[in-house]
Design a protein around this motif. Structure first.
Motif, PDB file in Angstrom:
ATOM      1  N   LEU A  47       2.560 -15.017   2.540  1.00 42.85           N
ATOM      2  CA  LEU A  47       1.904 -13.902   1.906  1.00 42.85           C
ATOM      3  C   LEU A  47       2.042 -12.572   2.095  1.00 42.85           C
ATOM      4  O   LEU A  47       2.076 -11.600   1.520  1.00 42.85           O
ATOM      5  N   SER A  48       2.868 -12.338   3.226  1.00 43.47           N
ATOM      6  CA  SER A  48       3.322 -11.082   3.669  1.00 43.47           C
ATOM      7  C   SER A  48       4.372 -10.849   3.214  1.00 43.47           C
ATOM      8  O   SER A  48       4.719  -9.491   3.283  1.00 43.47           O
ATOM      9  N   ALA A  49       5.203 -11.308   2.843  1.00 43.63           N
ATOM     10  CA  ALA A  49       6.438 -11.085   2.124  1.00 43.63           C
ATOM     11  C   ALA A  49       6.377 -10.467   0.875  1.00 43.63           C
ATOM     12  O   ALA A  49       7.353  -9.117   0.810  1.00 43.63           O
ATOM     13  N   PRO A  50       5.556 -10.408  -0.030  1.00 39.87           N
ATOM     14  CA  PRO A  50       5.540  -9.613  -1.196  1.00 39.87           C
ATOM     15  C   PRO A  50       4.932  -8.227  -0.808  1.00 39.87           C
ATOM     16  O   PRO A  50       5.142  -7.119  -1.437  1.00 39.87           O
ATOM     17  N   VAL A  51       4.036  -8.026   0.269  1.00 35.80           N
ATOM     18  CA  VAL A  51       3.576  -6.945   0.672  1.00 35.80           C
ATOM     19  C   VAL A  51       4.655  -5.913   1.329  1.00 35.80           C
ATOM     20  O   VAL A  51       4.676  -4.646   0.964  1.00 35.80           O
ATOM     21  N   MET A  52       5.579  -6.578   2.225  1.00 39.66           N
ATOM     22  CA  MET A  52       6.729  -5.917   2.757  1.00 39.66           C
ATOM     23  C   MET A  52       7.969  -5.524   1.997  1.00 39.66           C
ATOM     24  O   MET A  52       8.682  -4.742   2.134  1.00 39.66           O
ATOM     25  N   THR A  53       7.990  -6.343   0.819  1.00 40.62           N
ATOM     26  CA  THR A  53       8.896  -5.983  -0.246  1.00 40.62           C
ATOM     27  C   THR A  53       8.570  -4.512  -0.963  1.00 40.62           C
ATOM     28  O   THR A  53       9.549  -3.871  -1.228  1.00 40.62           O
ATOM     29  N   ALA A  54       7.082  -4.213  -1.158  1.00 47.15           N
ATOM     30  CA  ALA A  54       6.981  -2.797  -1.531  1.00 47.15           C
ATOM     31  C   ALA A  54       7.510  -1.930  -0.633  1.00 47.15           C
ATOM     32  O   ALA A  54       8.042  -0.821  -1.317  1.00 47.15           O
ATOM     33  N   MET A  55       7.301  -1.903   0.593  1.00 47.17           N
ATOM     34  CA  MET A  55       7.996  -1.087   1.399  1.00 47.17           C
ATOM     35  C   MET A  55       9.246  -0.914   1.235  1.00 47.17           C
ATOM     36  O   MET A  55       9.988   0.233   1.569  1.00 47.17           O
ATOM     37  N   GLY A  56      10.210  -1.934   1.040  1.00 46.65           N
ATOM     38  CA  GLY A  56      11.520  -1.783   0.942  1.00 46.65           C
ATOM     39  C   GLY A  56      11.969  -1.216  -0.355  1.00 46.65           C
ATOM     40  O   GLY A  56      12.879  -0.301  -0.312  1.00 46.65           O
ATOM     41  N   LEU A  57      11.200  -1.229  -1.266  1.00 40.26           N
ATOM     42  CA  LEU A  57      11.377  -0.501  -2.491  1.00 40.26           C
ATOM     43  C   LEU A  57      11.197   0.791  -2.417  1.00 40.26           C
ATOM     44  O   LEU A  57      11.936   1.951  -3.060  1.00 40.26           O
ATOM     45  N   VAL A  58      10.012   1.430  -1.797  1.00 38.13           N
ATOM     46  CA  VAL A  58       9.943   2.915  -1.541  1.00 38.13           C
ATOM     47  C   VAL A  58      10.859   3.353  -0.485  1.00 38.13           C
ATOM     48  O   VAL A  58      11.453   4.428  -0.778  1.00 38.13           O
ATOM     49  N   GLN A  59      11.585   2.632   0.255  1.00 42.48           N
ATOM     50  CA  GLN A  59      12.466   2.947   1.258  1.00 42.48           C
ATOM     51  C   GLN A  59      13.916   3.275   0.444  1.00 42.48           C
ATOM     52  O   GLN A  59      14.508   4.431   0.572  1.00 42.48           O
ATOM     53  N   SER A 115       8.171  12.490   1.311  1.00 45.53           N
ATOM     54  CA  SER A 115       9.533  12.628   0.765  1.00 45.53           C
ATOM     55  C   SER A 115       9.517  13.851   0.040  1.00 45.53           C
ATOM     56  O   SER A 115      10.599  14.344  -0.346  1.00 45.53           O
ATOM     57  N   PHE A 116       8.222  14.428  -0.578  1.00 41.11           N
ATOM     58  CA  PHE A 116       8.499  15.505  -1.418  1.00 41.11           C
ATOM     59  C   PHE A 116       8.759  16.880  -0.641  1.00 41.11           C
ATOM     60  O   PHE A 116       8.635  17.892  -0.922  1.00 41.11           O
ATOM     61  N   TRP A 117       8.494  16.710   0.830  1.00 41.28           N
ATOM     62  CA  TRP A 117       8.849  17.611   1.593  1.00 41.28           C
ATOM     63  C   TRP A 117      10.234  18.405   1.469  1.00 41.28           C
ATOM     64  O   TRP A 117      11.268  17.663   1.358  1.00 41.28           O
ATOM     65  N   LEU A 136      -1.326   2.460  -0.632  1.00 42.36           N
ATOM     66  CA  LEU A 136      -1.856   3.877   0.120  1.00 42.36           C
ATOM     67  C   LEU A 136      -1.036   4.398   0.967  1.00 42.36           C
ATOM     68  O   LEU A 136      -0.723   5.556   1.162  1.00 42.36           O
ATOM     69  N   PHE A 137      -0.545   3.511   2.097  1.00 35.85           N
ATOM     70  CA  PHE A 137       0.258   3.893   2.962  1.00 35.85           C
ATOM     71  C   PHE A 137       1.841   4.315   2.364  1.00 35.85           C
ATOM     72  O   PHE A 137       2.370   5.344   2.889  1.00 35.85           O
ATOM     73  N   LEU A 138       2.290   3.570   1.356  1.00 30.68           N
ATOM     74  CA  LEU A 138       3.401   3.961   0.802  1.00 30.68           C
ATOM     75  C   LEU A 138       3.169   5.323  -0.064  1.00 30.68           C
ATOM     76  O   LEU A 138       4.346   5.933  -0.432  1.00 30.68           O
ATOM     77  N   VAL A 139       2.139   5.684  -0.582  1.00 30.02           N
ATOM     78  CA  VAL A 139       1.903   6.897  -1.237  1.00 30.02           C
ATOM     79  C   VAL A 139       2.043   7.960  -0.263  1.00 30.02           C
ATOM     80  O   VAL A 139       2.560   9.172  -0.639  1.00 30.02           O
ATOM     81  N   ILE A 140       1.397   7.757   0.994  1.00 27.03           N
ATOM     82  CA  ILE A 140       1.824   8.824   2.046  1.00 27.03           C
ATOM     83  C   ILE A 140       3.295   8.907   2.063  1.00 27.03           C
ATOM     84  O   ILE A 140       3.700  10.067   2.493  1.00 27.03           O
TER      85      ILE A 140
END
Length: 334
Positions: free
Chosen positions: A161-173, A125-127, A116-120
């Motif tokens: 366990l936190s590594a895959p969660v932070m990987t998603a943020m790297g993808l969005v970046q 980024s659509f700005w 949900l945070f990455l959706v924000i």
């Protein structure tokens, strides 16, 4: 990947198999005839595009939730002790099962919140002016990822366990950099992100724990000084503070900084390898996702973004090898 290919075949298979006879997909399989609402007698072919958008979104949400569930089971396996096999049938170690269930639920919960945070961030980024301030946005997201990483580590309590969660943020970046004004700005933004990556790997990441420890000790000393001024000093805390400082110095001599550096490197590598796949999905589902349309990227130009994401992988591996060697020399890790 198999699930994504199945979604493409169900929703947009007509663009490959029946492009000449049915270019709009009005007669493809059974989906165009399905009604959108319970009150409709049958589906309207004119609503095919709207229905495809909704079905694609539901499919990806379902794939994400199922992936989170099986990822949680893979990262938190069932642990059975040797003594449990000698117990009577029907007896279960409820304590271990409850711990595993809590860890899996916490991982899924944290993954959903991160999504949900990455959706924000994607919506941000659509700005229209996001591409103008892309460099500032990249630096802000890098700093934000450090803060979010600390929050995720505190929530999950396990770096594995936190590594895959932070990987998603790297993808969005990596995805939001496509919102640059043109391909040249996209390349320049990648250079800016890579420069900040060097600073993060060399200095910010290894010195982050020391900075937080210094800040914590400074706050504790300030509170003690305030209590001394108010006449309520606690003399026993001075001896405890010295002991904690010694234990902290001993902790820095362990392999924890090296393990943390490799964990960060692993997350960045996974993001690097999955970025081309995400770009291909965005290209294939261009009309449903509308990401490239909102970024103002032509469909014919997306091949350059995908080719760059593929071509940069071996060079990034070479740069990572030099960075790891420089880290060992700079901080004395062995």
């Amino acid at each position: 990947r198999v699930a994504t290919a199945a979604v493409f075949w169900l929703l947009k298979g007509f663009s490959v198999f029946t492009l000449e006879t049915d270019p709009t997909g009005r007669n493809w399989l059974f989906l165009p005839s399905l009604s959108l609402q319970y009150s409709d007698a049958r589906g309207d072919p004119d609503d095919l595009f709207i229905s495809q958008q909704g079905r694609a979104g539901l499919s990806f949400v379902t794939i994400g939730i199922v992936s989170m569930y099986y990822t949680a089971k893979a990262f938190v396996p069932d642990r059975t002790s040797s003594a449990q096999h000698d117990m009577p049938r029907g007896y279960y170690d409820l304590g271990a099962r409850e711990v595993n269930s809590w860890k899996r639920s916490n991982l899924i919960y944290s993954s959903i919140l991160m999504g949900l945070f990455l959706v924000i961030i994607m919506e941000w980024s659509f700005w229209p002016s996001f591409g103008v301030y892309i460099w500032e946005a990249i630096i802000l997201m890098k700093i934000l990822s450090i803060i979010v990483g600390a929050i995720v580590d505190a929530q999950i309590g396990d770096n594995l366990l936190s590594a895959p969660v932070m990987t998603a943020m790297g993808l969005v970046q990596g995805i939001v950099t496509m919102s640059s004004k043109d391909f040249m700005d996209f390349l320049l933004s990648y250079i800016v992100g890579f420069g900040f990556l060097i600073l993060e790997r060399m200095y910010i990441g290894p010195l982050q724990s020391n900075a937080f420890n210094w800040l914590h000790s400074a706050v504790v000393k300030a509170i003690e000084r305030l209590k001394e001024v108010l006449g309520r000093a606690d003399k026993t805390r001075s001896s405890d503070g010295d002991g904690n400082q010694i234990s902290g110095e001993e902790a820095t001599e362990t392999l924890e900084p090296l393990i943390g550096s490799f964990a960060s490197y692993s997350c960045d590598t996974l993001s690097l390898l999955y970025t081309p796949f995400i770009m291909i999905v965005v290209v294939v589902f261009r009309d449903e996702a509308e990401i490239t349309k909102l970024y103002g990227i032509k469909e014919s130009d997306m091949e350059f973004y995908v080719l760059f994401a593929l071509a940069i992988i071996p060079f990034q591996f070479i740069a990572d090898m030099f960075l790891q060697n420089a880290l060992e020399l700079l901080h004395g890790w062995k």
